[in-house]
Structures are given as structure tokens and as C-alpha cells.
Design a protein around this motif. Structure first.
Motif, PDB file in Angstrom:
ATOM      1  N   LEU A  26      26.585  36.222 -84.517  1.00  0.00           N
ATOM      2  CA  LEU A  26      27.363  37.207 -83.767  1.00  0.00           C
ATOM      3  C   LEU A  26      28.123  38.141 -84.692  1.00  0.00           C
ATOM      4  O   LEU A  26      27.831  39.320 -84.759  1.00  0.00           O
ATOM      5  CB  LEU A  26      28.307  36.531 -82.776  1.00  0.00           C
ATOM      6  N   CYS A  27      29.086  37.618 -85.436  1.00  0.00           N
ATOM      7  CA  CYS A  27      29.715  38.465 -86.448  1.00  0.00           C
ATOM      8  C   CYS A  27      30.379  37.558 -87.476  1.00  0.00           C
ATOM      9  O   CYS A  27      30.600  36.382 -87.207  1.00  0.00           O
ATOM     10  CB  CYS A  27      30.756  39.404 -85.832  1.00  0.00           C
ATOM     11  N   ALA A  28      30.688  38.120 -88.625  1.00  0.00           N
ATOM     12  CA  ALA A  28      31.410  37.351 -89.645  1.00  0.00           C
ATOM     13  C   ALA A  28      32.846  37.155 -89.153  1.00  0.00           C
ATOM     14  O   ALA A  28      33.355  37.974 -88.389  1.00  0.00           O
ATOM     15  CB  ALA A  28      31.380  38.089 -90.972  1.00  0.00           C
ATOM     16  N   PRO A  29      33.505  36.062 -89.591  1.00  0.00           N
ATOM     17  CA  PRO A  29      34.872  35.783 -89.121  1.00  0.00           C
ATOM     18  C   PRO A  29      35.802  36.972 -89.343  1.00  0.00           C
ATOM     19  O   PRO A  29      35.837  37.541 -90.433  1.00  0.00           O
ATOM     20  CB  PRO A  29      35.312  34.599 -89.973  1.00  0.00           C
ATOM     21  N   VAL A  30      36.552  37.326 -88.312  1.00  0.00           N
ATOM     22  CA  VAL A  30      37.354  38.547 -88.376  1.00  0.00           C
ATOM     23  C   VAL A  30      38.458  38.458 -89.432  1.00  0.00           C
ATOM     24  O   VAL A  30      38.713  39.416 -90.161  1.00  0.00           O
ATOM     25  CB  VAL A  30      37.912  38.913 -86.982  1.00  0.00           C
ATOM     26  N   MET A  31      39.102  37.283 -89.553  1.00  0.00           N
ATOM     27  CA  MET A  31      40.209  37.204 -90.520  1.00  0.00           C
ATOM     28  C   MET A  31      39.687  37.348 -91.942  1.00  0.00           C
ATOM     29  O   MET A  31      40.347  37.926 -92.789  1.00  0.00           O
ATOM     30  CB  MET A  31      41.041  35.929 -90.332  1.00  0.00           C
ATOM     31  N   ALA A  32      38.490  36.827 -92.167  1.00  0.00           N
ATOM     32  CA  ALA A  32      37.911  36.951 -93.504  1.00  0.00           C
ATOM     33  C   ALA A  32      37.503  38.401 -93.777  1.00  0.00           C
ATOM     34  O   ALA A  32      37.560  38.864 -94.918  1.00  0.00           O
ATOM     35  CB  ALA A  32      36.710  36.022 -93.641  1.00  0.00           C
ATOM     36  N   GLN A  33      37.128  39.120 -92.727  1.00  0.00           N
ATOM     37  CA  GLN A  33      36.795  40.540 -92.921  1.00  0.00           C
ATOM     38  C   GLN A  33      38.042  41.333 -93.313  1.00  0.00           C
ATOM     39  O   GLN A  33      37.982  42.212 -94.178  1.00  0.00           O
ATOM     40  CB  GLN A  33      36.170  41.126 -91.658  1.00  0.00           C
ATOM     41  N   PHE A  34      39.182  41.005 -92.707  1.00  0.00           N
ATOM     42  CA  PHE A  34      40.428  41.675 -93.108  1.00  0.00           C
ATOM     43  C   PHE A  34      40.765  41.371 -94.572  1.00  0.00           C
ATOM     44  O   PHE A  34      41.198  42.239 -95.324  1.00  0.00           O
ATOM     45  CB  PHE A  34      41.594  41.267 -92.195  1.00  0.00           C
ATOM     46  N   ALA A  35      40.556  40.122 -94.946  1.00  0.00           N
ATOM     47  CA  ALA A  35      40.832  39.740 -96.334  1.00  0.00           C
ATOM     48  C   ALA A  35      39.917  40.502 -97.285  1.00  0.00           C
ATOM     49  O   ALA A  35      40.352  40.991 -98.332  1.00  0.00           O
ATOM     50  CB  ALA A  35      40.654  38.231 -96.503  1.00  0.00           C
ATOM     51  N   ALA A  36      38.654  40.619 -96.915  1.00  0.00           N
ATOM     52  CA  ALA A  36      37.693  41.312 -97.762  1.00  0.00           C
ATOM     53  C   ALA A  36      38.076  42.784 -97.932  1.00  0.00           C
ATOM     54  O   ALA A  36      37.958  43.358 -99.022  1.00  0.00           O
ATOM     55  CB  ALA A  36      36.294  41.197 -97.170  1.00  0.00           C
TER      56      ALA A  36
END
Lengths: 159, 399
Positions: B279-289
Motif C-alpha cells: 500500500l505505502c511505506a510507513p508515513v512516519m518513516a517518510q517524514f524522517a526520510a
């Protein structure tokens, strides 16, 4: 040069042989450069970072903020130098903002430090006012966080 | 009334397993992991991840995203800001343009991107050329996607770079793609632009798709031998699928953020699989990235510099104690030869662990051409590396 200093600033005990291995350079060259850095005063001293709080009788540290009247010709330097000569004083810095000099002082007790400020610093010619802040707890010194936390664990083998 | 069943046949979980999975050999690393994890006082050079904790500003940005309630799904392709940021970064870093709208996909680690790449492109029986030694997941991922991996050896004498003759020899009419993974895990080899140009002809003649895992791309240490991407060669961007992530460069392995850059048709096909499986990559990890890419350059360079210092110290140490080691130019692995000892990789690694409690990974785990070598990660503290060298020297003296 800069690379050697970066390594030594992290660990003053790093030997020329260790530094040479890290940099991939001959040990003699590294030793010679360190000597040059010492002789020219770029390296002033090798110090140890101590967590005094872990001892039974911790030292008391205070930060003093001083307002200083500017003197003709010597500016702040003459007063700063007089203050720097006291062995109780660990650092003296000219700062921007409300105050002029920031001084750190080390003593055995709060009373000790307070008397030192009242007797030695406040009466100095040119010192207009002093404000003493005792340090209650130190969280980080010289880039090292002093709170002990368990190191997060890594898996021992991963692809 | 209770229903009475007579002659209930025994449940057999074995017979319910997929044949493909059953036939797949377990990772050789796993076996070693079990051995080491039971041992007290072992020094592990077996870890394929940075010993740094993710920089605080990145962790803090993630915490802030949670505090502000960003906990929902993102676009299947990943947050638009993050895709734009990656696109911008790639343009600056590599001189390559990727449209954040349809040429960038955020994945759950590069591992997912590798899986998606094969599932999106392979038909049953399609062959993929895989230069070895290499990361342990490519071969199983190809098999899971219905493809056939065709191993091609790389050699110490050629600095573990893949050669066009070897690729050419592996080509059949079913060959569809080639897997490139430089800077390489486990050898530390790097392919420069000139090296890649050598293999470009054979790639084009055979119309191969190039799947390029560049997760160690930022960790390339020598100016004269910098890592280059196949996509940077003239006219090769279209046929190259770049897989990358922040795990190694920004010390973010556990966050599971990777990305794929490539042709819109391939990215589109990968997105299709991704949306039905992840579905999608984890949202919190996307913010971190996002934070790591926008403000993490200095810390990344600092970590790279530290790896470089350790690399020089550790590799010269290995050579000094008598384990001949080729100079790794990227990633954070040294790949010394144990040939001089007469032991196989597994014997050496097993006995070293038992006698001196130093864990290294036997090279044969990464493919047959890794036999005779050890993978030693120098992503561990200087003190531990020095201690490990001491213990290895003692072990060698005891042989």
C-alpha cells in the motif's frame, strides 16, 4: 593537519601510530605534524573530560556574566586578562548581548564561589556589575552527553 | 449437539507449504546468526548496518510528525514532498532528471524495491544475470518472481568488477535483465564510469534492463574511483532502474525507506504490485526520510568520513596480520582472502568464532565465487576493530 586535529579532538590519547593507521599515512609524518602543531600553539593542551558529578564531593561551577566599562586603548582585554589570571577561573569569553564577559568559575562550594566573586571579581576596576549563575546539572560537555543511557542493541549478524 | 467427525486425518503443515519456498535454501547468514547470538563477549564484524544511531534531528522530525497526528496512509507512490525531494537530490547529485509524478516510487526499504523490480518485469522463465558475490536477497527474489537467476562470477584479480566477457557468456535468448550492485556488499568493490562503459555494449546488444542497487552509492571513498550509476552513461537512463535508500548513508536501516527511479512504465508496474502488497511505506518513516534528505548532509558526510578512517585502519591491519585484503572502495566491508590459511571460508569463520569470539561472515554465503573470503564489516567502533584484529592475529598464530 586538520584531520589529525579532528582525531585528537575526539581522543587526546590517540597515538601517532593509531592516527597514521586511520589516515593511511606514515607514522613519522603524523608524529612530526603533531609536534609542529604543539610547537606552534595550535594544540594548547591535552585535557580529560571528567564527570565530576560521579564523585562524592562534586565541584561547584558557576557562570558569571559581567558588564564591563570599555577602557581606552585596551578595550576589554585588560580586564579580561586580569580575570583570567585567577586559578579559580576556567574560561573567560567576550560575548555579544546584554553582558560583555562570560566567565566560568570552579570552587569547592557555593559559598567559596560567592566569596571569590565578591572579593576578587566585583571590585575590579572596570567591572560594573556581576550576575552569578550556579550550574546545577550538566547534561552535555564538549560534545559528550553525560546522561547514561543503555546503548541500543543491534543484531549481531545481518545481511 | 456436538458434531462427530470420524477418522480425522492428521494436519500436515509441510504439505501446505509452497514448493518454491520449500526448495529455497535458508540464508547462510541466518545459520551464523544463531551461533553468534548465543555467545557472550563476541565481537561482531557480521553486521551489515551502520553502528551510528539515526541523527537526532531526523528522529526528532519523526516524533514531531507523530505529535502532529500524521498517522494516515500516504499516496501509494509515497508523499509528494518526499518524491520531489528525492528527484531534486538525484538531479544535483547525479545529474539525472526523474519526474516525481511517475518516475519515483517510495518503497519499504530497498528490499521491497528489489522484489518489486523483479515481479514487475519478469515473465516465468526469464533469466537475470547476477554478478556474484552479492547481497543474499537477489537470487531468492528472482526465483519468487518466477525468474531464473544466472550467476556470473567476479574475481579478486579484477577487483570484483563484473566483466563484459562474463556477462556475454551468460546471455541466452531468455536473458532479460542484469543486476548490478555497486558499491558492492560484500566485497566493497566500486564500478566507476569507465568500468561501466566497458559493459555498456553487451548490455545494449542484448537489450538488457539494468537493475542497479545503489544503496551504498554515497559510501564511495576514493576520488579517482568514485561510484557511478549505469543510468549516468549516455543514453542509458531509460534502461536503468535505480534502487536506492537511506539505510546505509543516513544510518536509517530500521526505518525501512527505499526508493526506485526509472522509466514511467516500469515504475508504474512496480507501483501496481506495491499498492496491492504494501500500500505505502510507513508515513512516519517518510517524514524522517524527508528531514534526512533536506538537512542531513553534514551528518552523512561525517559518518562517511568516520567509515573511511576505519576502512584504512582495518584494511591495513588485515594485511599486516597476514590476511591479504583487496582495498575496498565503497560500502563498509572488507573482504579478505583466507587462501593462505588453507581453510575454507566456513571453517575459518566457524573456528575464529569458537576460538577467539570474533564473528565474520563466510564469503561463500554471497555466492560460490565468494568462497575463500570473509566479509568483515567495519561499521563498528574503532576500539572493537582493533580488538578484533588482535584476536584474529592470535587465531592465525594458532593455526
Amino acid at each position: 593537519m586538520k584531520e589529525i586535529l579532528e582525531i585528537l579532538s575526539e581522543n587526546a590519547r590517540a597515538t601517532p601510530a593509531e592516527i597514521a593507521a586511520l589516515m593511511g599515512r606514515p607514522e613519522e609524518d603524523v608524529a612530526r605534524e603533531i609536534k609542529e602543531l604543539e610547537d606552534s600553539g595550535v594544540i594548547r593542551k591535552y585535557v580529560t573530560l571528567i564527570d565530576w558529578e560521579k564523585l562524592e564531593e562534586p565541584y561547584v561551577f558557576a557562570v558569571l556574566e559581567l558588564k564591563v566599562a570599555l577602557q581606552r586603548k585596551t578595550g576589554y582585554d585588560a580586564v579580561a586578562e586580569r580575570i583570567a589570571r585567577f586559578s579559580e577561573v576556567e574560561s573567560v569569553r567576550l560575548i555579544s548581548g546584554d553582558h560583555d564577559l562570560s566567565v566560568t568559575v570552579r570552587g569547592k562550594s557555593m559559598k567559596d564561589v560567592a566569596y571569590f566573586v565578591a572579593e576578587k571579581i566585583a571590585p575590579l576596576e572596570g567591572v560594573q556589575s556581576t550576575c552569578t549563575h550556579f550550574i546545577l546539572k550538566s547534561y552535555k560537555e564538549h560534545g559528550v552527553i553525560l546522561m547514561d543511557r543503555p546503548k541500543p542493541k543491534r543484531l549481531v549478524v545481518t545481511p | 449437539m456436538k458434531m462427530q467427525l470420524k477418522n480425522i486425518p492428521a494436519w500436515s503443515s509441510e504439505s501446505h507449504l509452497s514448493r518454491i519456498v520449500k526448495d529455497m535454501p535458508p540464508s547462510g547468514i541466518r545459520k551464523f546468526f544463531d551461533l553468534v547470538s548465543e555467545m557472550e563477549g563476541a565481537i561482531s564484524l557480521g553486521v551489515g548496518e551502520p553502528d551510528f544511531v539515526t541523527p537526532w534531528h531526523v528522529r526528532e522530525a519523526c516524533i514531531y510528525s507523530l505529535e502532529s497526528g500524521s498517522t494516515s496512509y500516504t499516496s501509494n507512490k509515497g508523499m509528494p514532498e518526499l518524491r520531489e525531494c528525492i528527484s531534486e537530490h538525484t538531479r544535483k547529485d547525479m545529474g539525472l532528471e526523474y519526474n516525481p509524478g511517475d518516475e519515483v516510487l517510495i518503497t519499504t526499504g530497498v528490499s521491497e524495491a528489489v522484489d518489486l523490480a523483479f515481479r514487475a518485469t519478469l515473465n516465468p522463465g526469464d533469466e537475470v544475470v547476477v554478478p556474484e558475490p552479492c547481497y543474499v536477497a537477489y537470487v531468492p527474489d528472482i526465483i519468487l518472481a518466477g525468474g531464473v537467476p544466472v550467476s556470473v562470477p567476479t574475481r579478486l584479480s579484477e577487483e570484483f568488477k563484473v566483466r563484459s566477457e562474463d556477462i556475454a557468456a551468460a546471455i541466452t535468448d531468455k536473458t532479460k535483465a542484469i543486476m548490478l550492485s555497486y558499491p558492492n556488499n560484500p566485497t566493497g568493490a566500486v564500478m566507476t564510469r569507465a568500468d561501466l562503459e566497458e559493459i555498456a555494449d553487451v548490455v545494449v546488444e542484448n537489450d538488457l534492463l539494468v537493475v542497479s542497487d545503489e544503496v551504498y552509492g554515497k559510501l564511495s571513498y576514493i576520488d579517482s574511483g568514485r561510484h557511478a550509476s549505469f543510468a549516468q552513461l549516455d543514453g542509458m537512463q531509460g534502461r536503468t532502474l535505480i534502487l536506492n535508500g537511506l539505510s546505509k548513508s543516513h544510518a536509517m536501516t530500521g526505518w525501512r525507506i527505499g526508493y526506485a527511479l526509472g522509466d514511467p512504465a516500469i515504475i508504474g508496474a512496480m507501483t501496481k504490485v506495491h499498492q496491492y502488497t504494501m500500500l505505502c511505506a510507513p508515513v512516519m518513516a517518510q517524514f524522517a526520510a524527508l528531514e534526512a534528505l533536506q538537512r542531513g548532509e553534514d551528518e552523512m558526510l561525517h559518518m562517511r568520513h568516520e567509515y573511511d578512517l576505519r576502512r584504512r585502519m582495518f584494511v591495513s591491519g588485515l594485511n599486516r596480520i597476514g590476511l591479504e585484503c583487496f582495498e575496498p572502495r565503497g560500502a563498509f566491508y572488507a573482504f579478505p582472502s583466507v587462501e593462505s590459511t588453507g581453510l575454507s571460508s566456513e571453517e575459518f569463520a566457524g573456528r575464529l568464532l569458537k576460538d577467539q569470539k570474533v564473528a565474520v561472515v563466510p564469503g561463500n554465503v554471497f555466492g560460490p565465487s565468494g568462497e575463500g573470503f570473509l566479509r568483515c564489516s567495519y561499521a563498528t567502533s574503532r576500539e572493537e576493530l582493533i580488538e578484533a584484529l588482535d584476536r584474529m592475529e592470535k587465531f592465525l598464530a594458532s593455526l
